[in-house]
Design a protein around this motif. Structure first.
Motif, PDB file in Angstrom:
ATOM      1  N   LEU A 100     -95.978  93.047 -33.089  1.00  0.00           N
ATOM      2  CA  LEU A 100     -95.878  94.483 -32.862  1.00  0.00           C
ATOM      3  C   LEU A 100     -94.561  94.947 -33.440  1.00  0.00           C
ATOM      4  O   LEU A 100     -93.554  94.241 -33.368  1.00  0.00           O
ATOM      5  CB  LEU A 100     -95.932  94.791 -31.363  1.00  0.00           C
ATOM      6  CG  LEU A 100     -97.224  94.397 -30.652  1.00  0.00           C
ATOM      7  CD1 LEU A 100     -97.024  94.429 -29.143  1.00  0.00           C
ATOM      8  CD2 LEU A 100     -98.354  95.324 -31.061  1.00  0.00           C
ATOM      9  N   VAL A 101     -94.548  96.124 -34.012  1.00  0.00           N
ATOM     10  CA  VAL A 101     -93.319  96.663 -34.588  1.00  0.00           C
ATOM     11  C   VAL A 101     -93.032  98.024 -33.958  1.00  0.00           C
ATOM     12  O   VAL A 101     -93.827  98.960 -34.092  1.00  0.00           O
ATOM     13  CB  VAL A 101     -93.409  96.816 -36.114  1.00  0.00           C
ATOM     14  CG1 VAL A 101     -92.071  97.283 -36.669  1.00  0.00           C
ATOM     15  CG2 VAL A 101     -93.823  95.501 -36.763  1.00  0.00           C
ATOM     16  N   LEU A 102     -91.917  98.100 -33.245  1.00  0.00           N
ATOM     17  CA  LEU A 102     -91.478  99.356 -32.641  1.00  0.00           C
ATOM     18  C   LEU A 102     -90.483 100.022 -33.581  1.00  0.00           C
ATOM     19  O   LEU A 102     -89.437  99.453 -33.897  1.00  0.00           O
ATOM     20  CB  LEU A 102     -90.801  99.090 -31.289  1.00  0.00           C
ATOM     21  CG  LEU A 102     -91.649  98.425 -30.207  1.00  0.00           C
ATOM     22  CD1 LEU A 102     -90.786  98.152 -28.977  1.00  0.00           C
ATOM     23  CD2 LEU A 102     -92.829  99.296 -29.833  1.00  0.00           C
ATOM     24  N   GLY A 103     -90.820 101.201 -34.046  1.00  0.00           N
ATOM     25  CA  GLY A 103     -89.906 101.965 -34.874  1.00  0.00           C
ATOM     26  C   GLY A 103     -89.260 103.054 -34.034  1.00  0.00           C
ATOM     27  O   GLY A 103     -89.965 103.857 -33.399  1.00  0.00           O
ATOM     28  N   ILE A 104     -87.941 103.088 -33.992  1.00  0.00           N
ATOM     29  CA  ILE A 104     -87.225 103.973 -33.073  1.00  0.00           C
ATOM     30  C   ILE A 104     -86.163 104.773 -33.810  1.00  0.00           C
ATOM     31  O   ILE A 104     -85.395 104.222 -34.608  1.00  0.00           O
ATOM     32  CB  ILE A 104     -86.584 103.152 -31.932  1.00  0.00           C
ATOM     33  CG1 ILE A 104     -87.692 102.543 -31.063  1.00  0.00           C
ATOM     34  CG2 ILE A 104     -85.667 104.019 -31.071  1.00  0.00           C
ATOM     35  CD1 ILE A 104     -87.351 101.261 -30.423  1.00  0.00           C
ATOM     36  N   GLY A 105     -86.158 106.064 -33.555  1.00  0.00           N
ATOM     37  CA  GLY A 105     -85.121 106.939 -34.095  1.00  0.00           C
ATOM     38  C   GLY A 105     -84.472 107.683 -32.957  1.00  0.00           C
ATOM     39  O   GLY A 105     -85.154 108.329 -32.151  1.00  0.00           O
ATOM     40  N   MET A 112     -94.614  88.308 -45.058  1.00  0.00           N
ATOM     41  CA  MET A 112     -94.231  87.127 -45.820  1.00  0.00           C
ATOM     42  C   MET A 112     -93.610  86.037 -44.955  1.00  0.00           C
ATOM     43  O   MET A 112     -93.616  84.872 -45.320  1.00  0.00           O
ATOM     44  CB  MET A 112     -93.235  87.537 -46.915  1.00  0.00           C
ATOM     45  CG  MET A 112     -93.779  88.550 -47.917  1.00  0.00           C
ATOM     46  SD  MET A 112     -95.160  87.890 -48.873  1.00  0.00           S
ATOM     47  CE  MET A 112     -94.303  86.607 -49.807  1.00  0.00           C
ATOM     48  N   HIS A 113     -93.065  86.428 -43.790  1.00  0.00           N
ATOM     49  CA  HIS A 113     -92.345  85.467 -42.956  1.00  0.00           C
ATOM     50  C   HIS A 113     -92.746  85.612 -41.484  1.00  0.00           C
ATOM     51  O   HIS A 113     -91.932  86.001 -40.646  1.00  0.00           O
ATOM     52  CB  HIS A 113     -90.828  85.661 -43.076  1.00  0.00           C
ATOM     53  CG  HIS A 113     -90.318  85.680 -44.474  1.00  0.00           C
ATOM     54  ND1 HIS A 113     -90.236  86.838 -45.225  1.00  0.00           N
ATOM     55  CD2 HIS A 113     -89.857  84.677 -45.262  1.00  0.00           C
ATOM     56  CE1 HIS A 113     -89.744  86.549 -46.410  1.00  0.00           C
ATOM     57  NE2 HIS A 113     -89.518  85.254 -46.471  1.00  0.00           N
ATOM     58  N   PRO A 114     -93.980  85.321 -41.133  1.00  0.00           N
ATOM     59  CA  PRO A 114     -94.358  85.380 -39.721  1.00  0.00           C
ATOM     60  C   PRO A 114     -93.512  84.391 -38.929  1.00  0.00           C
ATOM     61  O   PRO A 114     -93.270  83.269 -39.383  1.00  0.00           O
ATOM     62  CB  PRO A 114     -95.833  84.997 -39.733  1.00  0.00           C
ATOM     63  CG  PRO A 114     -96.022  84.230 -41.001  1.00  0.00           C
ATOM     64  CD  PRO A 114     -95.078  84.826 -41.998  1.00  0.00           C
ATOM     65  N   LYS A 148     -92.330  95.465 -41.606  1.00  0.00           N
ATOM     66  CA  LYS A 148     -93.719  95.031 -41.848  1.00  0.00           C
ATOM     67  C   LYS A 148     -93.827  94.188 -43.110  1.00  0.00           C
ATOM     68  O   LYS A 148     -94.585  93.203 -43.139  1.00  0.00           O
ATOM     69  CB  LYS A 148     -94.630  96.251 -41.912  1.00  0.00           C
ATOM     70  CG  LYS A 148     -94.806  96.940 -40.561  1.00  0.00           C
ATOM     71  CD  LYS A 148     -95.834  98.051 -40.606  1.00  0.00           C
ATOM     72  CE  LYS A 148     -95.386  99.211 -41.456  1.00  0.00           C
ATOM     73  NZ  LYS A 148     -96.377 100.319 -41.433  1.00  0.00           N
ATOM     74  N   GLU A 149     -93.081  94.544 -44.147  1.00  0.00           N
ATOM     75  CA  GLU A 149     -93.116  93.744 -45.376  1.00  0.00           C
ATOM     76  C   GLU A 149     -92.524  92.358 -45.141  1.00  0.00           C
ATOM     77  O   GLU A 149     -93.035  91.352 -45.656  1.00  0.00           O
ATOM     78  CB  GLU A 149     -92.365  94.472 -46.484  1.00  0.00           C
ATOM     79  CG  GLU A 149     -93.098  95.707 -47.011  1.00  0.00           C
ATOM     80  CD  GLU A 149     -92.335  96.407 -48.116  1.00  0.00           C
ATOM     81  OE1 GLU A 149     -91.139  96.070 -48.325  1.00  0.00           O
ATOM     82  OE2 GLU A 149     -92.922  97.292 -48.770  1.00  0.00           O
ATOM     83  N   PHE A 150     -91.460  92.278 -44.372  1.00  0.00           N
ATOM     84  CA  PHE A 150     -90.854  90.981 -44.067  1.00  0.00           C
ATOM     85  C   PHE A 150     -91.819  90.110 -43.268  1.00  0.00           C
ATOM     86  O   PHE A 150     -92.009  88.919 -43.566  1.00  0.00           O
ATOM     87  CB  PHE A 150     -89.553  91.163 -43.288  1.00  0.00           C
ATOM     88  CG  PHE A 150     -88.923  89.872 -42.844  1.00  0.00           C
ATOM     89  CD1 PHE A 150     -88.125  89.148 -43.714  1.00  0.00           C
ATOM     90  CD2 PHE A 150     -89.143  89.376 -41.571  1.00  0.00           C
ATOM     91  CE1 PHE A 150     -87.546  87.937 -43.317  1.00  0.00           C
ATOM     92  CE2 PHE A 150     -88.576  88.176 -41.163  1.00  0.00           C
ATOM     93  CZ  PHE A 150     -87.777  87.455 -42.045  1.00  0.00           C
TER      94      PHE A 150
END
Length: 340
Positions: free
Chosen positions: A218-223, A111-113, A106-108
């Motif tokens: 969208l950001v999928l976070g997977i563990g 700043m860099h769409p 998300k931070e990246f």
């Protein structure tokens, strides 16, 4: 990264990766890379020390088999080869350890769409979290812990519940294809279950651009806990791993690449609901009596099914059917160990 700037051992690794499972002679490697045989030998020894399994055979050469950890160069190679170079990424970052790959992604993006997916992964996580901010145990080199961003380029409508159920189904299928004999069930909305133990989950978040007042990704976070591990005592009865026994030769990089490409494809075609039928077949909840925490309220009843948009259809005691698009199943009758 330009090839001339790569370390010798990285150049050797890339050459070996072009022939995974097959032997390449030291002479051929030396000729390919314009280095000495001794440099090849030293590079292979260094790579083996780093955790790459490379076997040697007299008069035949060296063969790369797998790595004992996720590696940026190896995963990037597999992403390129499996997609035949057709899938571009704006960023691929795999690190030793991070607090949260979800935060990194998300931070990246803030700043860099960009117009292509990004991948952030780590060998271990100190601050992994899932839905409702719950901590996720992420032991070093025993699983896959990553965040994948999918750009929203056409301003299409995003159905979060359908996206999450589709992603869970895709992951389940890739795991079963990768490990014959493993059966993956799903607990709405995002828990992956093997042998009635949770082996992984995912969280779906969005990046919002304040200037344009639009969602951009969208950001999928997977563990995923893949290899057997010692869990903390407080979760050992509930948490599990995809593989129940130690298995040599598990290539986490190849598995990660397969998952990433399948999820990128899912992001392009999930909206028509094509993954729902299989999701329903994998569901542990249909026809079960459940309690669902929705905000401060609890909805109890029998699960009738999963709606066209990925919602949980629950028939309550008064006969009404409520479709829930958010919430957490906190109790499943007859499946007490799934109270996760």
């Amino acid at each position: 990264m330009a090839e001339e700037k790569l370390k010798t051992k990285d150049r050797v690794l890339l050459d070996l990766l072009d022939h995974v499972g097959s032997h390449v002679s030291g002479d051929q490697l030396a000729q390919d890379l314009d280095i000495s045989r001794e440099s090849v030998w030293k590079a292979v020894k260094s790579l083996q020390k780093d955790g790459h399994t490379i076997v040697s055979k007299k008069k035949t050469g060296y063969a790369y088999l797998y790595s004992d950890h996720v590696d940026e160069m190896v995963t990037s190679h597999y992403l390129k080869s499996l997609s035949e170079g057709k899938q571009a990424f704006d960023k691929i970052q795999i690190t030793e350890g991070r607090t949260s790959t979800q935060t990194d992604a998300k931070e990246f993006l803030a700043m860099h769409p960009g117009v292509n997916p990004t991948l952030f992964a780590a060998r271990s996580l100190a601050g992994a979290y899932g839905r409702r901010g719950r901590a996720f145990f992420a032991p070093r080199d025993h699983g896959l812990y990553f965040s994948l961003s999918l750009p929203i380029t056409n301003k299409e409508e995003v159905v979060a519940s359908l996206l999450t159920t589709s992603a869970a189904d895709v992951i389940a299928n890739v795991l079963e294809e990768s490990f014959p004999g493993v059966t993956v069930d799903l607990k709405w909305v995002n828990d992956l279950i093997v042998d009635r133990h949770k082996v992984g989950g995912l969280i779906t978040e969005a990046v919002f651009d304040m200037e344009t007042q639009q969602y951009t990704a969208l950001v999928l976070g997977i563990g995923l806990n893949v290899l057997p591990s010692d869990f903390p005592e407080d979760i050992t009865q509930k948490a599990g791993t995809v593989l129940s026994e130690k298995t040599d030769g598990v290539d986490l990089n190849f598995l990660l690449a397969r998952l990433i490409l399948a999820l990128v494809q899912m992001g392009e075609d999930y909206a028509d609901g094509r993954y729902l039928d299989d999701y329903r077949k994998r569901s542990l909840l249909i026809d079960k009596t459940v309690s669902v925490q929705v905000g401060q309220d609890v909805v109890a009843g029998e699960v009738q099914g999963v709606s066209k948009q990925g919602g949980l259809e629950v028939k309550t005691a008064d006969g009404d059917v409520q479709t829930l698009y958010a919430g957490e199943v906190t109790k499943v009758k007859l499946l007490e160990n799934l109270n996760l």
